[in-house]
Design an enzyme around this catalytic site. Structure first.
Site, PDB file in Angstrom:
ATOM      1  N   SER A   1     -23.647  31.282  22.505  1.00  0.00           N
ATOM      2  CA  SER A   1     -23.767  32.703  22.799  1.00  0.00           C
ATOM      3  C   SER A   1     -23.446  33.032  24.261  1.00  0.00           C
ATOM      4  O   SER A   1     -22.312  32.903  24.699  1.00  0.00           O
ATOM      5  CB  SER A   1     -25.178  33.168  22.406  1.00  0.00           C
TER       6      SER A   1
ATOM      7  N   ASP B   1     -11.093  31.025  31.254  1.00  0.00           N
ATOM      8  CA  ASP B   1      -9.941  31.900  31.034  1.00  0.00           C
ATOM      9  C   ASP B   1      -9.303  32.372  32.333  1.00  0.00           C
ATOM     10  O   ASP B   1      -8.086  32.594  32.399  1.00  0.00           O
ATOM     11  CB  ASP B   1     -10.360  33.112  30.202  1.00  0.00           C
TER      12      ASP B   1
ATOM     13  N   LYS C   1     -21.234  30.449  18.662  1.00  0.00           N
ATOM     14  CA  LYS C   1     -21.964  31.640  18.208  1.00  0.00           C
ATOM     15  C   LYS C   1     -21.406  32.860  18.942  1.00  0.00           C
ATOM     16  O   LYS C   1     -21.747  33.107  20.101  1.00  0.00           O
ATOM     17  CB  LYS C   1     -23.460  31.527  18.471  1.00  0.00           C
TER      18      LYS C   1
END
Length: 545
Positions: A277, A288, A302
């Site tokens: 999460s 990224d 998740k």
């Protein structure tokens, strides 16, 4: 008569769909015509649960009590007496008191044994930890009376404690790994996690920290805003942190405001298969934007957004309304089949069976799931969870059935409590600081024989070969538990156990090797490229057949 009963509800049809009417009719029929007495509230709860179970794995319902218990660890505090304790032979031992907390204020100290709570004996009655916590916790301002046995004094000491708010911390360990590398272990994303992280980083900077390792291993997540606030400290203005989107939920973005204090701090992030999460949002954003090297194993996966719907009785339904996506467009959520929670829950076991935790070659690098980072354009992979830039296999060389049995029986904690009870003063006088203890303390062969004997007394038969396999690990775990107790520092155990933590050791190796660190951020992992090529060639051969 049944038809008449249904007709009585026909007016409600104007208020909802035919499917809603069908459910109301069913509940009416059960309440009025079922052979036995039914609880209407319970019936409604079971109906809600049944609907949610047919959806995704994370939509859920909790009653009022469960809702309070679920939210408490993330709020950052609860009301109680402010102690950390261990159970040894059905006796509650105080490991440490919270600084400035209710127990410390009245004079309770580490090593005390709490015998009674409000005239109810909790010693020798095999009471569960949860039951003891219920007796010690309570509303702020309420009082609880405890009787304590201290040392060899036969007389019990009575303390009257006024309960107060007790903080729950997210940063479990904060210390320097070497003269320039700071280490933060973050166990959850709660209301005060961002604040604690900043405090930790500033503390480390004062100690000479020039680069940082953030450990999110075993961090199951928490509040989205906490993850966004943390990311904001490390990213440039307008850099996307995360976005959410669903069929009935338009795209919503979280972007950095450019006011972060650590935008140029060299960093490695540790993750593992239990990082989920909010942990995946943080590590995904750092990866990224080529902001940090991610080390460890593929995260849990998740990535479903739950919106809370609260009911008047304090219960709550958490309904999945969208999916989380990293800045590059990767969906964090791993694949699932609606209504099939069993196989979803067994995913980590399946990964274990397939060898993903132990062998890099067991991981599938599929070109169809490849993405590009947003700054340097290196290849990263989706498909559920965050794939680290550097894979670290789980080390099992020191594991043995003997070690697992000792751990399962609680022998490690029992021995540590007993050892500290006998040697606390001697340890503190010999090793004035935790750092000194870490460098010089070692258990003797006699100490270890007593540990082995304690295990045998609790039906853990000694196995010489298996003991030798796990000996160094056993010593390290015991040393960490003793340190945590003596120095009243939750991070002490982590500090000592990290000497044998392969994730941390690899992260330290990567961050201290400038050439490797920069190559990973600029070009990516060449092993991943090799495996992706092999996967591609295999698929091409299968097509030709």
């Amino acid at each position: 008569m049944l038809t008449t009963a249904f007709t009585a509800l026909v007016g409600a049809q104007r208020m909802g769909s035919s499917s809603l009417q069908k459910m109301l009719n069913a509940q009416y029929a059960i309440s009025n015509f079922y052979v036995d007495t039914v609880n209407d509230d319970r019936l409604a709860e079971e109906a809600i649960k049944g609907m949610l179970e047919s959806l995704d794995p994370h939509s859920s319902y909790t009653d009022a009590k469960e809702t309070k218990e679920l939210e408490e660890p993330l709020q950052g505090e609860f009301s109680g007496i402010g102690i950390q304790f261990n159970m040894k032979q059905d006796t509650l031992y105080v490991i440490q008191t919270i600084v400035g907390g209710p127990s410390e204020k009245v004079g309770i100290i580490a090593g005390d044994r709490i015998v009674t709570v409000n005239d109810t004996s909790i010693a020798g009655v095999k009471m569960k930890n949860s039951d003891i916590q219920k007796r010690l916790r309570g509303k702020k301002g309420t009082k609880v009376t405890v009787q304590v046995k201290r040392g060899n004094n036969p007389e019990l000491i009575t303390f009257r404690i006024t309960r107060d708010k007790i903080p729950l911390y997210s940063v479990d360990a904060c210390y320097m790994l070497d003269d320039k590398t700071g280490y933060l272990q973050i166990s959850r994303f709660g209301a005060k996690t961002h604040e604690e992280m900043v405090e930790g980083i500033e503390k480390l900077r004062k100690q000479g920290m020039k680069q940082l390792i953030i450990d999110l291993g075993n961090n199951g997540g928490g509040y989205l805003n906490a993850a966004i606030d943390m990311c904001n400290e490390f990213l440039q203005r307008r850099q996307l942190i995360v976005y959410t989107q669903g069929n009935n939920s338009p795209r919503q973005e979280g972007n950095a405001d450019g006011l972060g204090h650590y935008k140029d701090l060299k960093m490695v992030v540790i993750v593992d298969q239990f990082s989920a999460s909010a942990s995946e949002i943080f590590s995904g954003a750092m990866q990224d934007w080529d902001r940090a090297v991610v080390v460890g194993r593929r995260t849990y996966g998740k990535g479903l957004v739950q919106r809370p719907f609260r009911f008047d009785d304090g219960s709550m339904m958490r309904l999945t309304v969208a999916r989380y996506y990293t800045p590059s467009g990767r969906c964090i959520q791993k694949p699932y089949t609606k209504g099939d929670k069993k196989h979803y829950d067994e995913d980590l076991v399946d990964r274990y069976k397939e060898g993903e935790y132990y062998h890099l070659d067991s991981i599938q690098f599929n070109d169809s799931l490849s993405y590009k980072t947003l700054k340097n354009g290196r290849t990263i992979y989706g498909g559920g969870g965050i794939m680290p830039d550097v894979f670290v296999p789980v080390d099992t060389t020191e594991n043995s059935k003997y070690y697992r049995d000792l751990m399962a029986k609680g022998i490690f904690n029992l021995y540590a409590v007993d050892y500290v009870d006998k040697h606390r003063s001697a340890i503190k006088s010999t090793y004035s600081t935790l750092t000194d203890f870490d460098k010089r303390f070692a258990l003797t062969e006699g100490d270890l024989r007593q540990f082995i004997a304690m295990g045998e007394k609790d039906s853990v038969k000694y196995d010489e070969k298996q003991y030798r396999t796990s000996e160094t690990l056993i010593k390290t775990v015991l040393k960490g538990l003793i340190a945590r107790d003596v120095y009243a520092d939750p991070g002490a155990y982590t500090m000592i156990i990290n000497h044998r933590n392969h994730d941390v050791l690899e992260a330290l190796r990567v961050i201290n090797d400038d050439r490797l660190f920069n190559s990973l951020l600029q070009k990516g992992n060449p092993d991943y490229e090799r495996l992706a090529r092999q996967h591609r060639e295999k698929k091409e051969k299968e097509k030709k057949k």
